[in-house]
Design a protein around this motif. Structure first.
Motif, PDB file in Angstrom:
ATOM      1  N   GLU A   7      25.762  56.519  39.903  1.00 53.85           N
ATOM      2  CA  GLU A   7      26.997  56.950  39.222  1.00 53.85           C
ATOM      3  C   GLU A   7      26.710  57.920  38.088  1.00 53.85           C
ATOM      4  N   ALA A   8      25.632  57.672  37.372  1.00 52.12           N
ATOM      5  CA  ALA A   8      25.284  58.551  36.252  1.00 52.12           C
ATOM      6  C   ALA A   8      24.982  59.953  36.768  1.00 52.12           C
ATOM      7  N   LYS A   9      24.239  60.016  37.868  1.00 49.34           N
ATOM      8  CA  LYS A   9      23.870  61.326  38.419  1.00 49.34           C
ATOM      9  C   LYS A   9      25.090  62.043  38.991  1.00 49.34           C
ATOM     10  N   ASP A  10      25.946  61.298  39.681  1.00 53.30           N
ATOM     11  CA  ASP A  10      27.193  61.881  40.199  1.00 53.30           C
ATOM     12  C   ASP A  10      27.986  62.502  39.067  1.00 53.30           C
ATOM     13  N   HIS A  11      28.093  61.749  37.991  1.00 52.86           N
ATOM     14  CA  HIS A  11      28.838  62.222  36.825  1.00 52.86           C
ATOM     15  C   HIS A  11      28.223  63.532  36.314  1.00 52.86           C
ATOM     16  N   LEU A  12      26.890  63.530  36.168  1.00 54.19           N
ATOM     17  CA  LEU A  12      26.229  64.731  35.627  1.00 54.19           C
ATOM     18  C   LEU A  12      26.456  65.937  36.530  1.00 54.19           C
ATOM     19  N   GLY A  30      14.333  55.248  22.950  1.00 52.44           N
ATOM     20  CA  GLY A  30      15.294  55.212  24.037  1.00 52.44           C
ATOM     21  C   GLY A  30      16.343  56.307  24.037  1.00 52.44           C
ATOM     22  N   VAL A  31      16.174  57.323  23.171  1.00 52.99           N
ATOM     23  CA  VAL A  31      17.156  58.401  23.096  1.00 52.99           C
ATOM     24  C   VAL A  31      16.528  59.688  23.611  1.00 52.99           C
ATOM     25  N   MET A  32      17.136  60.296  24.627  1.00 50.59           N
ATOM     26  CA  MET A  32      16.581  61.535  25.167  1.00 50.59           C
ATOM     27  C   MET A  32      17.569  62.668  24.972  1.00 50.59           C
ATOM     28  N   VAL A  33      17.188  63.584  24.112  1.00 50.54           N
ATOM     29  CA  VAL A  33      18.043  64.724  23.803  1.00 50.54           C
ATOM     30  C   VAL A  33      17.727  65.805  24.838  1.00 50.54           C
ATOM     31  N   CYS A  34      18.749  66.211  25.621  1.00 42.96           N
ATOM     32  CA  CYS A  34      18.508  67.079  26.783  1.00 42.96           C
ATOM     33  C   CYS A  34      19.207  68.426  26.616  1.00 42.96           C
ATOM     34  N   ALA A  35      18.478  69.487  27.002  1.00 43.46           N
ATOM     35  CA  ALA A  35      19.030  70.835  26.860  1.00 43.46           C
ATOM     36  C   ALA A  35      20.133  71.098  27.885  1.00 43.46           C
ATOM     37  N   GLY A  36      20.046  70.447  29.048  1.00 45.68           N
ATOM     38  CA  GLY A  36      21.054  70.696  30.082  1.00 45.68           C
ATOM     39  C   GLY A  36      20.994  69.643  31.173  1.00 45.68           C
ATOM     40  N   ARG A  37      21.685  69.943  32.300  1.00 45.04           N
ATOM     41  CA  ARG A  37      21.860  68.961  33.367  1.00 45.04           C
ATOM     42  C   ARG A  37      20.530  68.487  33.964  1.00 45.04           C
ATOM     43  N   GLU A  38      19.600  69.445  34.205  1.00 48.78           N
ATOM     44  CA  GLU A  38      18.343  69.049  34.857  1.00 48.78           C
ATOM     45  C   GLU A  38      17.593  68.012  34.028  1.00 48.78           C
ATOM     46  N   ALA A  89      16.178  62.353  32.693  1.00 50.05           N
ATOM     47  CA  ALA A  89      16.251  61.228  31.750  1.00 50.05           C
ATOM     48  C   ALA A  89      16.830  59.991  32.441  1.00 50.05           C
ATOM     49  N   VAL A  90      17.862  60.218  33.269  1.00 49.25           N
ATOM     50  CA  VAL A  90      18.457  59.093  34.010  1.00 49.25           C
ATOM     51  C   VAL A  90      17.407  58.463  34.929  1.00 49.25           C
ATOM     52  N   ASN A  91      16.644  59.305  35.602  1.00 51.49           N
ATOM     53  CA  ASN A  91      15.563  58.821  36.468  1.00 51.49           C
ATOM     54  C   ASN A  91      14.578  57.968  35.708  1.00 51.49           C
ATOM     55  N   GLU A  92      14.152  58.540  34.602  1.00 47.90           N
ATOM     56  CA  GLU A  92      13.141  57.901  33.751  1.00 47.90           C
ATOM     57  C   GLU A  92      13.617  56.501  33.312  1.00 47.90           C
ATOM     58  N   ILE A  93      14.863  56.453  32.811  1.00 43.70           N
ATOM     59  CA  ILE A  93      15.348  55.196  32.234  1.00 43.70           C
ATOM     60  C   ILE A  93      15.780  54.211  33.315  1.00 43.70           C
ATOM     61  N   MET A  94      16.558  54.691  34.312  1.00 45.71           N
ATOM     62  CA  MET A  94      17.175  53.736  35.243  1.00 45.71           C
ATOM     63  C   MET A  94      16.352  53.511  36.503  1.00 45.71           C
ATOM     64  N   GLU A  95      15.637  54.534  36.966  1.00 44.70           N
ATOM     65  CA  GLU A  95      14.899  54.337  38.219  1.00 44.70           C
ATOM     66  C   GLU A  95      13.461  53.942  37.958  1.00 44.70           C
TER      67      GLU A  95
END
Ligand code: AMP
Ligand code: GLY
Length: 430
Positions: free
Chosen positions: A128-133, A153-161, A166-172
């Motif tokens: 769901e997180a990836k779909d949203h992104l 636990g906070v990942m500041v991201c420049a853009g979608r990629e 970050a979602v992969n790292e944390i959730m997968e």
């Protein structure tokens, strides 16, 4: 009074030193403490997870007040347990500390009470997180693990990629284990950051001086996030108007909201704020003093913090004002090579006495341990904080760096630019 401080970092060293300044103190313990704290307090070997033994120790040593430094014991409910047994504690209940221990709770709480914060969404699955992104415009975003992740636990991201990574790292990949079972994805805000600390009995509050923390490992705010590489207080150009605004829009609704939801907050509340063009917005709340911020702020207080903490533990703030020294306080953290990844430890630290002999300078230990023949060894990533007071920021900064120049251990590194720039804090428009 007999006081026990829980914790063993620079923050707890600063708390111990502040407590010792009080005339009502009889004896101070700190568990586990460290090599520097052991010079200012007794450091008993206590396992706070073995509650029956811990509570027996509290009774046997006639502890009048326990001050809880770090977040973990708070989120385990130590404060609640001790109060149930009739002991006085400085540190919020587990329910109130959820404002730090769950970012999902904190964000939804802020939304319920209209406390300004970045727009966000909560996800419980990577899909769901990836779909949203994928359906979002490609823009800067921040991905946060819900639970405690030692400041990482906070990942500041420049853009979608980057956000997808970050979602992969944390959730997968489960980089933060259970803490990453849920995530928050929020808009990335821009502006100078400000740390605000308030002492509160859940209803009334007293503001402590503003503080600016430096979280990135490298000069010029580059490199990985850390627990904090240094700080200064008070922050340039933050006048009464900004503080009243923060109080009105953020602090008051937060305390009122927590009380209304049956989680009155007693202790010190830390609001990490970003001064955006739309006004002050909350990045995060913490249920404790900041580290290293406590090392920098507490020496500015004209007297011990003990009376205030004891009074809050009894249920209400003291009626007096907090008095602060004029001037500025600057603290620089000395780290081990490898920090914030895997720090190299057991290095011999030299020069602490020489540094402390300088006027207005203190060395607060964070990760040190005693070895034979009065030797001090490093035992973790952030080893010590050199703190200096001065008539102004430049003067305090010069003293702190002069003192740091006298300290050495193999692989030591520290930021050279703490308190170096003049921050522009904009007053909010609305
Ligand atoms: P936190 O632990 O939530 O304070 O996040 C650590 C750091 O990440 C903060 O001090 C900020 O520098 C940065 N950060 C967190 N949330 C945001 C956001 N929404 N926008 C920009 N930076 C953020
Ligand atoms: N220095 C940041 C913190 O204590 O969370």
């Amino acid at each position: 009074m007999n006081i026990l401080v829980i914790g063993g970092g620079g923050r707890e060293h600063a708390l111990v030193r502040s407590i010792r300044r009080s005339s009502i103190v009889k004896r101070v313990w700190c568990a586990p403490g460290n090599a520097g704290i052991a010079r200012d307090a007794d450091c008993p070997n206590l396992d706070i997870e073995d509650q029956p033994t811990f509570l027996r120790w509290i009774r046997r040593n006639k502890i009048d007040l326990t001050v809880i430094g770090p977040e973990k014991p708070l989120t385990m409910g130590l404060s609640d347990k001790m109060e149930q047994e009739g002991h006085r504690v400085f540190g919020p209940s587990m329910a109130a500390a959820e404002i730090e221990s769950s970012k999902v709770f904190a964000k939804e709480f802020m939304a319920r009470h209209e406390i300004p914060t970045a727009d966000f969404q909560v996800f419980e699955s990577a899909r769901e997180a990836k779909d949203h992104l994928r359906h979002q415009e490609d823009r800067p975003m921040v991905v946060k693990a819900d639970g405690l992740a030692a400041g990482k636990g906070v990942m500041v991201c420049a853009g979608r990629e980057e956000a997808l990574d970050a979602v992969n790292e944390i959730m997968e990949k489960g980089a933060f284990g259970e803490a990453g079972r849920k995530i928050v994805i929020e808009d990335r805000l821009t502006g100078p950051e400000l740390s605000i600390f308030v002492l509160t009995d859940g209803y009334d509050m007293k503001l402590l001086p503003t503080c600016r923390d430096y979280k990135r490992a490298g000069d010029g705010d580059v490199g990985p996030n850390t627990g904090g590489m240094g700080a200064y207080s008070p922050v340039d150009n933050v006048g009464e108007e900004i503080l009243r605004d923060v109080e009105h829009r953020i602090l008051q609704p937060t305390l009122r909201g927590l009380a209304a939801e049956g989680r009155p907050y007693r202790g010190v509340l830390y609001a990490g704020i970003m001064m955006t063009e739309q006004g002050p917005m909350v990045l995060e709340f913490n249920a404790r003093f900041g580290d290293p911020e406590a090392q920098i702020i507490l020496p500015l207080l004209s007297r011990s913090l003990l009376e205030e903490m004891a009074s809050i533990a009894e249920g209400s703030l003291t009626s007096g004002e907090l008095d602060w020294h004029d001037g500025c306080s600057v603290g620089v953290v000395a780290c081990s090579e490898g920090y914030p990844g895997a720090p190299v430890v057991d290095r011999k630290v030299k020069g602490i006495e020489k540094a402390e002999a300088l006027e207005g300078v203190q060395v607060l230990h964070a990760a040190t341990r005693k070895a034979p023949r009065r030797t001090v060894l490093t035992s973790g990533g952030r080893v010590l904080t050199v703190v200096a007071q001065g008539t102004d920021k430049e003067n305090a900064r010069a003293r702190a760096y002069e003192a740091m120049g006298l300290i050495e251990f193999e692989g030591m590194y520290y930021r050279q630019d703490i308190a170096g720039e003049n921050q522009k804090i904009v007053a909010s428009e609305s």
